[in-house]
Design a protein around this motif. Sequence first.
Motif, PDB file in Angstrom:
ATOM      1  N   HIS A 129      16.129   6.924  -8.894  1.00  8.44           N
ATOM      2  CA  HIS A 129      15.676   5.281  -8.604  1.00  8.44           C
ATOM      3  C   HIS A 129      16.103   3.777  -9.954  1.00  8.44           C
ATOM      4  CE1 HIS A 129      14.785   5.502  -4.396  1.00  8.44           C
ATOM      5  NE2 HIS A 129      14.163   5.768  -5.137  1.00  8.44           N
ATOM      6  N   ALA A 130      17.281   3.624  -9.634  1.00  9.29           N
ATOM      7  CA  ALA A 130      17.296   2.173 -10.122  1.00  9.29           C
ATOM      8  C   ALA A 130      16.461   1.348 -10.238  1.00  9.29           C
ATOM      9  CB  ALA A 130      18.608   1.817 -10.217  1.00  9.29           C
ATOM     10  N   HIS A 131      15.388   1.260  -9.436  1.00  8.72           N
ATOM     11  CA  HIS A 131      14.711   0.047  -9.777  1.00  8.72           C
ATOM     12  C   HIS A 131      13.039   0.854  -9.697  1.00  8.72           C
ATOM     13  CE1 HIS A 131      13.793   2.452  -5.027  1.00  8.72           C
ATOM     14  NE2 HIS A 131      12.708   2.102  -5.542  1.00  8.72           N
ATOM     15  N   GLU A 132      12.556   2.045 -10.302  1.00 11.40           N
ATOM     16  CA  GLU A 132      12.101   2.845 -10.458  1.00 11.40           C
ATOM     17  C   GLU A 132      11.179   1.989 -11.727  1.00 11.40           C
ATOM     18  OE1 GLU A 132       9.485   6.010  -9.414  1.00 11.40           O
ATOM     19  OE2 GLU A 132      11.460   6.452  -7.536  1.00 11.40           O
ATOM     20  N   GLY A 133      11.941   0.943 -12.341  1.00 11.92           N
ATOM     21  CA  GLY A 133      11.939   0.610 -14.058  1.00 11.92           C
ATOM     22  C   GLY A 133       9.976  -0.132 -14.337  1.00 11.92           C
ATOM     23  N   ALA A 134      10.431  -1.283 -14.343  1.00 11.59           N
ATOM     24  CA  ALA A 134       9.075  -1.869 -15.148  1.00 11.59           C
ATOM     25  C   ALA A 134       8.650  -2.516 -14.129  1.00 11.59           C
ATOM     26  CB  ALA A 134       9.654  -2.822 -16.242  1.00 11.59           C
ATOM     27  N   ALA A 135       9.894  -2.610 -13.201  1.00  9.56           N
ATOM     28  CA  ALA A 135       9.258  -3.825 -12.489  1.00  9.56           C
ATOM     29  C   ALA A 135       8.089  -3.120 -11.094  1.00  9.56           C
ATOM     30  CB  ALA A 135      10.570  -4.807 -10.968  1.00  9.56           C
ATOM     31  N   PHE A 136       8.348  -1.572 -10.855  1.00  8.76           N
ATOM     32  CA  PHE A 136       8.044  -0.677  -9.644  1.00  8.76           C
ATOM     33  C   PHE A 136       6.901  -0.189 -10.496  1.00  8.76           C
ATOM     34  CE2 PHE A 136      11.576  -2.565  -7.505  1.00  8.76           C
ATOM     35  CZ  PHE A 136      10.948  -2.348  -6.064  1.00  8.76           C
ATOM     36  N   GLU A 137       6.068  -0.036 -11.687  1.00  6.65           N
ATOM     37  CA  GLU A 137       4.783  -0.019 -12.722  1.00  6.65           C
ATOM     38  C   GLU A 137       3.689  -0.243 -11.528  1.00  6.65           C
ATOM     39  OE1 GLU A 137       5.102  -0.312 -16.374  1.00  6.65           O
ATOM     40  OE2 GLU A 137       6.624   0.225 -16.411  1.00  6.65           O
ATOM     41  N   ARG A 138       2.715   0.622 -11.257  1.00 13.07           N
ATOM     42  CA  ARG A 138       1.974   0.770 -10.503  1.00 13.07           C
ATOM     43  C   ARG A 138       1.310  -0.624 -10.989  1.00 13.07           C
ATOM     44  NH1 ARG A 138      -1.054   5.700 -10.287  1.00 13.07           N
ATOM     45  NH2 ARG A 138      -0.260   6.515  -7.948  1.00 13.07           N
ATOM     46  N   SER A 139       0.891  -0.781 -12.631  1.00  9.83           N
ATOM     47  CA  SER A 139      -0.066  -1.765 -12.703  1.00  9.83           C
ATOM     48  C   SER A 139       0.514  -3.183 -11.987  1.00  9.83           C
ATOM     49  CB  SER A 139      -0.475  -1.494 -14.479  1.00  9.83           C
ATOM     50  OG  SER A 139       0.668  -1.514 -14.955  1.00  9.83           O
ATOM     51  N   ARG A 140       1.672  -3.130 -12.512  1.00 14.70           N
ATOM     52  CA  ARG A 140       2.643  -4.368 -11.871  1.00 14.70           C
ATOM     53  C   ARG A 140       2.430  -4.581 -10.975  1.00 14.70           C
ATOM     54  NH1 ARG A 140       7.619  -7.549 -14.975  1.00 14.70           N
ATOM     55  NH2 ARG A 140       8.528  -8.549 -13.529  1.00 14.70           N
ATOM     56  N   LEU A 141       2.749  -3.990  -9.969  1.00 19.49           N
ATOM     57  CA  LEU A 141       2.873  -4.257  -8.412  1.00 19.49           C
ATOM     58  C   LEU A 141       1.333  -4.675  -8.019  1.00 19.49           C
ATOM     59  CD1 LEU A 141       4.845  -1.205  -7.110  1.00 19.49           C
ATOM     60  CD2 LEU A 141       5.390  -3.543  -7.722  1.00 19.49           C
ATOM     61  N   ILE A 142       0.484  -3.540  -8.689  1.00 24.05           N
ATOM     62  CA  ILE A 142      -0.995  -4.103  -8.401  1.00 24.05           C
ATOM     63  C   ILE A 142      -1.491  -5.450  -8.638  1.00 24.05           C
ATOM     64  CG2 ILE A 142      -3.603  -3.439  -9.087  1.00 24.05           C
ATOM     65  CD1 ILE A 142      -2.634  -0.585  -8.716  1.00 24.05           C
ATOM     66  N   ASP A 143      -1.112  -5.694  -9.802  1.00 23.38           N
ATOM     67  CA  ASP A 143      -1.246  -7.568 -10.377  1.00 23.38           C
ATOM     68  C   ASP A 143      -0.281  -8.176  -9.523  1.00 23.38           C
ATOM     69  OD1 ASP A 143      -2.294  -6.229 -12.303  1.00 23.38           O
ATOM     70  OD2 ASP A 143      -1.352  -6.827 -13.900  1.00 23.38           O
ATOM     71  N   ARG A 144       0.613  -8.125  -8.870  1.00 25.20           N
ATOM     72  CA  ARG A 144       1.325  -8.709  -8.098  1.00 25.20           C
ATOM     73  C   ARG A 144       1.027  -8.889  -6.388  1.00 25.20           C
ATOM     74  NH1 ARG A 144       5.959 -11.195 -10.768  1.00 25.20           N
ATOM     75  NH2 ARG A 144       5.270 -10.205 -12.903  1.00 25.20           N
ATOM     76  N   SER A 145       0.549  -8.198  -5.847  1.00 24.60           N
ATOM     77  CA  SER A 145      -0.437  -7.705  -4.742  1.00 24.60           C
ATOM     78  C   SER A 145      -1.511  -8.490  -4.335  1.00 24.60           C
ATOM     79  CB  SER A 145      -0.407  -6.347  -4.187  1.00 24.60           C
ATOM     80  OG  SER A 145       0.757  -5.382  -4.364  1.00 24.60           O
ATOM     81  N   GLN A 146      -1.768  -8.986  -2.929  1.00 27.92           N
ATOM     82  CA  GLN A 146      -2.287  -9.391  -2.304  1.00 27.92           C
ATOM     83  C   GLN A 146      -3.681  -8.078  -1.639  1.00 27.92           C
ATOM     84  OE1 GLN A 146      -0.306 -11.800   1.664  1.00 27.92           O
ATOM     85  NE2 GLN A 146      -0.644 -13.218  -0.125  1.00 27.92           N
ATOM     86  N   ALA A 147      -2.854  -7.000  -1.369  1.00 26.01           N
ATOM     87  CA  ALA A 147      -3.510  -6.167  -1.106  1.00 26.01           C
ATOM     88  C   ALA A 147      -3.042  -5.032  -1.570  1.00 26.01           C
ATOM     89  CB  ALA A 147      -3.730  -6.113   0.412  1.00 26.01           C
ATOM     90  N   TYR A 148      -3.802  -3.895  -2.000  1.00 32.81           N
ATOM     91  CA  TYR A 148      -2.760  -2.869  -2.070  1.00 32.81           C
ATOM     92  C   TYR A 148      -4.099  -1.151  -1.306  1.00 32.81           C
ATOM     93  CZ  TYR A 148      -2.542   1.948  -4.817  1.00 32.81           C
ATOM     94  OH  TYR A 148      -2.180   2.889  -5.162  1.00 32.81           O
ATOM     95  N   CYS A 149      -3.324  -0.445  -0.384  1.00 35.41           N
ATOM     96  CA  CYS A 149      -4.309   0.774  -0.581  1.00 35.41           C
ATOM     97  C   CYS A 149      -3.680   1.786  -0.848  1.00 35.41           C
ATOM     98  CB  CYS A 149      -4.064   0.518   1.913  1.00 35.41           C
ATOM     99  SG  CYS A 149      -4.716   1.689   2.118  1.00 35.41           S
ATOM    100  N   SER A 150      -4.364   2.714  -0.610  1.00 33.75           N
ATOM    101  CA  SER A 150      -4.258   4.478  -1.333  1.00 33.75           C
ATOM    102  C   SER A 150      -4.438   4.689  -0.820  1.00 33.75           C
ATOM    103  CB  SER A 150      -4.301   4.496  -3.137  1.00 33.75           C
ATOM    104  OG  SER A 150      -4.134   5.685  -2.719  1.00 33.75           O
ATOM    105  N   PHE A 151      -3.588   6.221   0.048  1.00 34.61           N
ATOM    106  CA  PHE A 151      -4.464   7.236   0.526  1.00 34.61           C
ATOM    107  C   PHE A 151      -4.351   8.507  -0.421  1.00 34.61           C
ATOM    108  CE2 PHE A 151      -3.323   4.868   3.820  1.00 34.61           C
ATOM    109  CZ  PHE A 151      -4.149   4.590   4.418  1.00 34.61           C
TER     110      PHE A 151
END
Length: 151
Positions: A129-151
Amino acid sequence: MLKLSDPLPEVNEGILSTSRIGLIEVYRFDCRLIEARIAGNCRDCNCGLLKLSCHGVNGWTEYVVPNTQPYADIVRWTSVFLKLKGLSVCEAVSYVRSHAAAWGPVRTDIAEVALADLTAQLLNPSAGHAHEGAAFERSRLIDRSQAYCSF
């Protein structure tokens, strides 16, 4: 990343019958932050990502859906995806298709696109995936999220 309009491929390949979904993550974002990328007014939209993981391979889909009210509780709205955990990719595709009426078109489309992306990645892991770089790191996504859910 596949689009919601892309068809879900028929799956019956060996790896897809043995690969099991181990992690499901949903990120919800403030749509106003990506308003320039969304056609029309998104003030009452729900934006996010669904990620399905299997053997270190990820299937993603972005979504923008109107009317945030039914999506206010991210855990409740995404709880239908929990049923996919532990299923093989083939079983998950069948499950989504058989529960489409109960899930509704929005959640069905989101799940189908993420499964199609996961299928593509499992069948061709070297493409990556070209998009699975720094922009799609879990910590970065969580920092930018209003809500997060993991199962």
